[in-house]
Every structure is written in C-alpha cells, then in structure tokens.
Write a protein that holds these residues in place. Structure first.
Motif, PDB file in Angstrom:
ATOM      1  N   ILE A 187     -28.027 -13.219   9.776  1.00  0.00           N
ATOM      2  CA  ILE A 187     -27.017 -13.821  10.646  1.00  0.00           C
ATOM      3  C   ILE A 187     -26.100 -14.729   9.843  1.00  0.00           C
ATOM      4  CG2 ILE A 187     -26.687 -15.383  12.602  1.00  0.00           C
ATOM      5  CD1 ILE A 187     -29.306 -14.285  13.753  1.00  0.00           C
ATOM      6  N   ALA A 188     -26.663 -15.488   8.905  1.00  0.00           N
ATOM      7  CA  ALA A 188     -25.839 -16.368   8.063  1.00  0.00           C
ATOM      8  C   ALA A 188     -24.834 -15.552   7.253  1.00  0.00           C
ATOM      9  CB  ALA A 188     -26.736 -17.186   7.139  1.00  0.00           C
ATOM     10  N   LYS A 189     -25.258 -14.412   6.700  1.00  0.00           N
ATOM     11  CA  LYS A 189     -24.335 -13.565   5.934  1.00  0.00           C
ATOM     12  C   LYS A 189     -23.209 -13.035   6.813  1.00  0.00           C
ATOM     13  CE  LYS A 189     -27.826 -12.021   2.597  1.00  0.00           C
ATOM     14  NZ  LYS A 189     -28.595 -10.852   2.082  1.00  0.00           N
ATOM     15  N   ILE A 190     -23.543 -12.634   8.040  1.00  0.00           N
ATOM     16  CA  ILE A 190     -22.523 -12.114   8.955  1.00  0.00           C
ATOM     17  C   ILE A 190     -21.511 -13.201   9.301  1.00  0.00           C
ATOM     18  CG2 ILE A 190     -22.138 -11.233  11.288  1.00  0.00           C
ATOM     19  CD1 ILE A 190     -24.883  -9.862  11.083  1.00  0.00           C
ATOM     20  N   LEU A 191     -22.005 -14.390   9.649  1.00  0.00           N
ATOM     21  CA  LEU A 191     -21.100 -15.482  10.013  1.00  0.00           C
ATOM     22  C   LEU A 191     -20.263 -15.933   8.822  1.00  0.00           C
ATOM     23  CD1 LEU A 191     -23.435 -17.601  12.327  1.00  0.00           C
ATOM     24  CD2 LEU A 191     -21.702 -15.935  12.990  1.00  0.00           C
ATOM     25  N   ASN A 192     -20.849 -15.939   7.641  1.00  0.00           N
ATOM     26  CA  ASN A 192     -20.082 -16.326   6.449  1.00  0.00           C
ATOM     27  C   ASN A 192     -18.966 -15.327   6.154  1.00  0.00           C
ATOM     28  OD1 ASN A 192     -21.421 -18.732   5.817  1.00  0.00           O
ATOM     29  ND2 ASN A 192     -23.023 -17.669   4.668  1.00  0.00           N
ATOM     30  N   GLU A 193     -19.267 -14.040   6.301  1.00  0.00           N
ATOM     31  CA  GLU A 193     -18.230 -13.032   6.081  1.00  0.00           C
ATOM     32  C   GLU A 193     -17.137 -13.138   7.128  1.00  0.00           C
ATOM     33  OE1 GLU A 193     -19.452  -9.016   5.286  1.00  0.00           O
ATOM     34  OE2 GLU A 193     -21.396  -9.672   4.521  1.00  0.00           O
ATOM     35  N   VAL A 218      -0.615  -1.309   4.852  1.00  0.00           N
ATOM     36  CA  VAL A 218      -1.460  -0.512   5.750  1.00  0.00           C
ATOM     37  C   VAL A 218      -2.864  -0.376   5.167  1.00  0.00           C
ATOM     38  CG1 VAL A 218      -1.739   1.742   6.880  1.00  0.00           C
ATOM     39  CG2 VAL A 218       0.546   0.728   6.635  1.00  0.00           C
ATOM     40  N   ASP A 219      -2.943  -0.187   3.860  1.00  0.00           N
ATOM     41  CA  ASP A 219      -4.264  -0.110   3.217  1.00  0.00           C
ATOM     42  C   ASP A 219      -5.035  -1.423   3.383  1.00  0.00           C
ATOM     43  OD1 ASP A 219      -3.736   2.465   2.378  1.00  0.00           O
ATOM     44  OD2 ASP A 219      -2.943   1.841   0.426  1.00  0.00           O
ATOM     45  N   ARG A 220      -4.309  -2.526   3.325  1.00  0.00           N
ATOM     46  CA  ARG A 220      -4.963  -3.830   3.517  1.00  0.00           C
ATOM     47  C   ARG A 220      -5.538  -3.940   4.936  1.00  0.00           C
ATOM     48  NH1 ARG A 220      -3.652  -8.810   5.588  1.00  0.00           N
ATOM     49  NH2 ARG A 220      -1.595  -8.023   6.220  1.00  0.00           N
ATOM     50  N   LEU A 221      -4.761  -3.495   5.925  1.00  0.00           N
ATOM     51  CA  LEU A 221      -5.244  -3.530   7.304  1.00  0.00           C
ATOM     52  C   LEU A 221      -6.438  -2.605   7.498  1.00  0.00           C
ATOM     53  CD1 LEU A 221      -1.938  -3.616   9.397  1.00  0.00           C
ATOM     54  CD2 LEU A 221      -3.437  -5.509   8.781  1.00  0.00           C
ATOM     55  N   LEU A 222      -6.417  -1.448   6.827  1.00  0.00           N
ATOM     56  CA  LEU A 222      -7.554  -0.530   6.912  1.00  0.00           C
ATOM     57  C   LEU A 222      -8.807  -1.168   6.319  1.00  0.00           C
ATOM     58  CD1 LEU A 222      -8.942   2.154   7.442  1.00  0.00           C
ATOM     59  CD2 LEU A 222      -7.918   3.036   5.321  1.00  0.00           C
ATOM     60  N   SER A 223      -8.645  -1.879   5.205  1.00  0.00           N
ATOM     61  CA  SER A 223      -9.783  -2.548   4.587  1.00  0.00           C
ATOM     62  C   SER A 223     -10.347  -3.628   5.510  1.00  0.00           C
ATOM     63  CB  SER A 223      -9.355  -3.166   3.252  1.00  0.00           C
ATOM     64  OG  SER A 223     -10.409  -3.905   2.674  1.00  0.00           O
ATOM     65  N   LEU A 224      -9.461  -4.407   6.150  1.00  0.00           N
ATOM     66  CA  LEU A 224      -9.910  -5.433   7.093  1.00  0.00           C
ATOM     67  C   LEU A 224     -10.600  -4.803   8.297  1.00  0.00           C
ATOM     68  CD1 LEU A 224      -6.808  -7.838   7.097  1.00  0.00           C
ATOM     69  CD2 LEU A 224      -9.026  -8.200   5.985  1.00  0.00           C
ATOM     70  N   TYR A 225     -10.029  -3.730   8.791  1.00  0.00           N
ATOM     71  CA  TYR A 225     -10.596  -3.047   9.959  1.00  0.00           C
ATOM     72  C   TYR A 225     -11.997  -2.519   9.656  1.00  0.00           C
ATOM     73  CZ  TYR A 225     -10.504  -0.130  14.182  1.00  0.00           C
ATOM     74  OH  TYR A 225     -10.769   0.440  15.394  1.00  0.00           O
ATOM     75  N   SER A 226     -12.174  -1.928   8.481  1.00  0.00           N
ATOM     76  CA  SER A 226     -13.496  -1.391   8.122  1.00  0.00           C
ATOM     77  C   SER A 226     -14.518  -2.510   7.957  1.00  0.00           C
ATOM     78  CB  SER A 226     -13.391  -0.567   6.843  1.00  0.00           C
ATOM     79  OG  SER A 226     -12.979  -1.367   5.749  1.00  0.00           O
ATOM     80  N   ARG A 227     -14.103  -3.652   7.399  1.00  0.00           N
ATOM     81  CA  ARG A 227     -15.018  -4.788   7.255  1.00  0.00           C
ATOM     82  C   ARG A 227     -15.407  -5.335   8.627  1.00  0.00           C
ATOM     83  NH1 ARG A 227     -12.973  -9.195   3.053  1.00  0.00           N
ATOM     84  NH2 ARG A 227     -14.979 -10.090   3.712  1.00  0.00           N
ATOM     85  N   LEU A 228     -14.456  -5.418   9.546  1.00  0.00           N
ATOM     86  CA  LEU A 228     -14.761  -5.885  10.895  1.00  0.00           C
ATOM     87  C   LEU A 228     -15.702  -4.930  11.615  1.00  0.00           C
ATOM     88  CD1 LEU A 228     -11.180  -7.050  11.950  1.00  0.00           C
ATOM     89  CD2 LEU A 228     -13.166  -8.526  11.580  1.00  0.00           C
ATOM     90  N   LEU A 229     -15.497  -3.644  11.421  1.00  0.00           N
ATOM     91  CA  LEU A 229     -16.379  -2.662  12.038  1.00  0.00           C
ATOM     92  C   LEU A 229     -17.799  -2.773  11.502  1.00  0.00           C
ATOM     93  CD1 LEU A 229     -16.463  -0.245  14.004  1.00  0.00           C
ATOM     94  CD2 LEU A 229     -15.978   1.231  12.061  1.00  0.00           C
ATOM     95  N   GLU A 230     -17.929  -2.984  10.201  1.00  0.00           N
ATOM     96  CA  GLU A 230     -19.257  -3.151   9.606  1.00  0.00           C
ATOM     97  C   GLU A 230     -19.938  -4.414  10.139  1.00  0.00           C
ATOM     98  OE1 GLU A 230     -21.346  -3.794   5.215  1.00  0.00           O
ATOM     99  OE2 GLU A 230     -19.166  -3.824   5.439  1.00  0.00           O
ATOM    100  N   LEU A 231     -19.181  -5.513  10.234  1.00  0.00           N
ATOM    101  CA  LEU A 231     -19.742  -6.744  10.787  1.00  0.00           C
ATOM    102  C   LEU A 231     -20.170  -6.538  12.234  1.00  0.00           C
ATOM    103  CD1 LEU A 231     -17.302  -9.490   9.432  1.00  0.00           C
ATOM    104  CD2 LEU A 231     -19.666  -9.097   8.754  1.00  0.00           C
ATOM    105  N   ASN A 232     -19.398  -5.781  12.976  1.00  0.00           N
ATOM    106  CA  ASN A 232     -19.730  -5.507  14.369  1.00  0.00           C
ATOM    107  C   ASN A 232     -21.056  -4.770  14.486  1.00  0.00           C
ATOM    108  OD1 ASN A 232     -18.639  -5.252  17.319  1.00  0.00           O
ATOM    109  ND2 ASN A 232     -19.258  -3.185  16.760  1.00  0.00           N
ATOM    110  N   HIS A 233     -21.258  -3.743  13.657  1.00  0.00           N
ATOM    111  CA  HIS A 233     -22.509  -2.976  13.691  1.00  0.00           C
ATOM    112  C   HIS A 233     -23.694  -3.849  13.279  1.00  0.00           C
ATOM    113  CE1 HIS A 233     -20.374   0.508  14.740  1.00  0.00           C
ATOM    114  NE2 HIS A 233     -20.017   0.930  13.530  1.00  0.00           N
ATOM    115  N   ARG A 234     -23.524  -4.650  12.255  1.00  0.00           N
ATOM    116  CA  ARG A 234     -24.621  -5.525  11.808  1.00  0.00           C
ATOM    117  C   ARG A 234     -24.947  -6.580  12.852  1.00  0.00           C
ATOM    118  NH1 ARG A 234     -22.247  -7.489   6.269  1.00  0.00           N
ATOM    119  NH2 ARG A 234     -23.967  -8.997   6.454  1.00  0.00           N
ATOM    120  N   LEU A 235     -23.929  -7.114  13.489  1.00  0.00           N
ATOM    121  CA  LEU A 235     -24.148  -8.122  14.525  1.00  0.00           C
ATOM    122  C   LEU A 235     -24.911  -7.535  15.705  1.00  0.00           C
ATOM    123  CD1 LEU A 235     -23.335 -11.079  15.381  1.00  0.00           C
ATOM    124  CD2 LEU A 235     -21.456 -10.002  16.634  1.00  0.00           C
TER     125      LEU A 235
END
Length: 390
Positions: free
Chosen positions: A114-120, A230-247
């Motif tokens: 949880i700490a890793k997720i919140l820190n990210e 656009v690539d930057r937004l894709l990178s942010l979107y993928s990181r948010l999706l990963e955080l969502n699954h882990r959460l």
C-alpha cells in the motif's frame, strides 16, 4: 497535496474532510505510515502497526465486556418470538468481527504494498498533475463530501440504534456503544482509504482525457501537436491503470465484506421489522417509524456510494477510447503522431479501468443493482423458510 486558486467554502470543506480521514486513520491505527516531507514519501512504521493492533484489540475487548444487546427489551421480544432471528443475528455479529479482523490484518500485512502504491500516486501527482486546479474536477469534490457525509451518518445511525432500543441507560451501555461506534469508524475509514485512492486515480485519468481532447481540438484548428506529448499521456495512463489494478488487489477482500455487511444488515433489518410489526403485533412507534428505516436508508446510501466511485472510474476510462476516436476525423496528420494515437487506442482496447473483486465480479452500477436485487431475494427465502414462525 493539491493547491487551490480560491478559498471557497466547498474546497475548504473537502480539505477538512480529507484531513479528518487522514488524522482519524492515524489515531485509530489504520494508517501505519510516517511521512517524510523531504523525500515526499510514506514509510511503513512498525511502531504504528503495534499501536494499531493493541488499540483495536482493546476496543474489541471493551465491546465484548460491555455487551448489552441481549438486555434490550426490543431484541429480547424478537428473539423470544423467533429463535431463527437470534441465530441469524449471531451469525451477522460473527461476520462483523471477522470483517474487522480481516480489514486490520490486510491493512498491516499489505502495508508495504500500500505504501508503494500511495508513493507512486503522490509522485505522479507531484510530477505531472499538480499544476491542474482540483476544483475543475467537480466529481472529485462531490465524492469526497459524500464520503465524509456517509461516515457521519453511519455513526449517527449506530448511536440511534443502540440508544434508541435501550431505554435503561447505564455506564455499561455507554461504554459498549462507544466501542461499537469506534469499531464502525475503523471499518468506514478502512473502506474510505480504497475509495479516496480510486477517486484520486479517477481525477488523473480525467485530466489525461482533457489533454487528449485539447490535442484533438488543436489539430482540428490546424495547429500542430507533438507525438511525444501523446506518448507521455500514454505512459501516464498505463501507470495509472497499473496502480488501479494493484490497489484493487490489495483491498478486494475488505471491500467485498463491507458491501456484504451493508446488504446483510438491511436484510436482517427488514426481517426484524416484519417480526416486530406483524408477529408481535406492535403498534407504530419510534422504532418502526424512524430507528429501523433510517438505518436501512443510510446503509443503502453507503453501499451505493461504494459502487458509484468504481463505476465513475470505469466510465472515465471508457471515455478515453471515445476521445481517441475523434482523431480519426482529422486529415493530414503527422505519421509519427498517427502512430502514437494508434498505439494509445490499441492499448485502451486491451486494458481497461475495471474493478474485479476476488476474481468474482466487476463493481459497477449494473452489478450493484444485481446485488441489491439478490439481497431482496435472500429476504424472501428467509421469510419462506421461517414462514411458520411469523
């Protein structure tokens, strides 16, 4: 964590609600982390974990030592008239104890993840989203205020239920009621951690969608857009999706038990209502007109709020694909930009913001409606099974 351009009352109330959830979680031992302002990181604290275990074990012991539920005249009448109601009530109490224990154990056991997720999530906010004013995303404020209101209403409902059905006040009753209110607050704040993290992720996805829409408008007006944006937004979107699954993976068991608890409490409330009003032939009084109905309404409000936040994030994720389709109508697009848009659209077609608890069901409005209907069917089964005693 967020800076605001105005000091409106609404924003101040949101700020107070978030601060209250944070400090309340620290006091109750639900947030076993210390914050380093220099590195902007949360760190797991074994001392806070130990404090939380001792405190909550003490609260449970206080409740068990001052249990006056069986002494309430209303409950005694219902249980004497219908033994099945007493048995079902005991099962629900056991489920509540298991729910509290599981929520605390998962909170401490998974505290490192949880700490890793919140820190990210805080890192994303600080690096990429801190310049966007929070008040532009109205749904964020709405949900935070609704969440704070639901906690206050649940505590109010618990006080009304315990004190309203126990006319003989005593120090033991007040101690037991205080312990129950604190334990209810532990459960509600534990669930709020997941809900507030989801709504922060939702806000970030909402900002990504707004940026994509801005790019589409720029291209439609003949302006240029760099493919790297656009690539930057894709990178942010993928990181948010990963955080969502882990959460979701760290909170799925707790959230399932909380939602089941709300629905089960309503089923039992209606069942007791039927026994009290029909089987015991009681006239309409404060219990039938106010105490029981208000508890069921507040439980359903809290249950539906848990469904709404997940559905909000899921719908916002679907809007990303819809916005990306706008780029199909733009002619003479740069090849590198077109490739970046295609990569983003392909990613969204295979990865979506969805909340699947325990690998069993997705949490959205459709499933919430099905769960509500199923709980009503369980009530019918319970009445049919015990029809001879009603």
């Amino acid at each position: 964590m967020f800076r605001r351009r105005d000091g409106g009352f609404r924003q101040k109330l949101v700020h107070v609600t978030l601060r209250g959830a944070l400090y309340g979680s620290w006091v109750l031992g639900l947030f076993p982390f210390t914050y380093d302002s220099w590195t902007r990181k949360l760190h797991r604290s074994k001392w806070l974990i130990g404090y939380g275990i001792v405190l909550n074990v003490g609260i449970v012991a206080l409740i068990l030592a001052n249990d006056t539920e069986s002494e309430a005249p209303v409950r005694m009448e219902v249980f004497q008239r219908n033994p099945l109601a007493e048995r079902v009530n005991s099962i629900h109490d056991y489920h509540s104890l298991v729910m509290v224990a599981l929520m605390l154990l998962r909170c401490y056991w998974k505290s490192g993840d949880i700490a890793k997720i919140l820190n990210e999530l805080m890192d994303l906010q600080w690096r990429h989203f801190r310049h966007y004013p929070l008040e532009d995303c109205c749904s964020f404020d709405d949900f935070v205020l609704h969440r704070g209101l639901s906690v206050v209403l649940e505590l109010f409902s618990m006080l009304v239920m315990e004190l309203g059905m126990s006319p003989n006040y005593s120090p033991q009753l007040f101690l037991g009621t205080t312990g129950l209110c604190v334990m209810v607050l532990v459960v509600l704040l534990g669930a709020s951690h997941f809900h507030l993290a989801v709504v922060y992720i939702y806000r970030c996805v909402w900002i990504v969608n707004r940026e994509l829409l801005r790019f589409a408008n720029q291209l439609a007006e003949g302006e240029t857009v760099e493919s790297c944006e656009v690539d930057r937004l894709l990178s942010l979107y993928s990181r948010l999706l990963e955080l969502n699954h882990r959460l979701a993976g760290n909170y799925d068991y707790q959230m399932v038990m909380v939602m089941v608890s709300f629905l089960a409490a309503n089923v039992l409330g209606i069942y007791y209502y039927i026994i009290f009003s029909i089987s015991l032939h009681k006239e309409m009084n404060a219990i039938l007109l106010f105490i029981v109905p208000q508890a069921m309404i507040i439980n359903m409000y809290d249950f539906w709020l848990a469904i709404a936040v997940c559905d909000l994030a899921e719908r916002t994720g679907r809007k990303t694909s819809t916005i990306l389709k706008l780029f199909n109508d733009i002619e003479n697009m740069d090849i590198s930009l077109e490739r970046s848009i295609s990569d983003f659209a392909l990613f969204c077609s295979h990865q979506r913001f969805r909340f699947r608890h325990c690998g069993l069901f997705y949490v959205n409005y459709e499933m919430g409606f099905r769960m509500a209907i199923t709980s009503f069917l369980y009530l019918l089964f319970l009445i049919q099974f015990d029809f001879s005693n009603l």
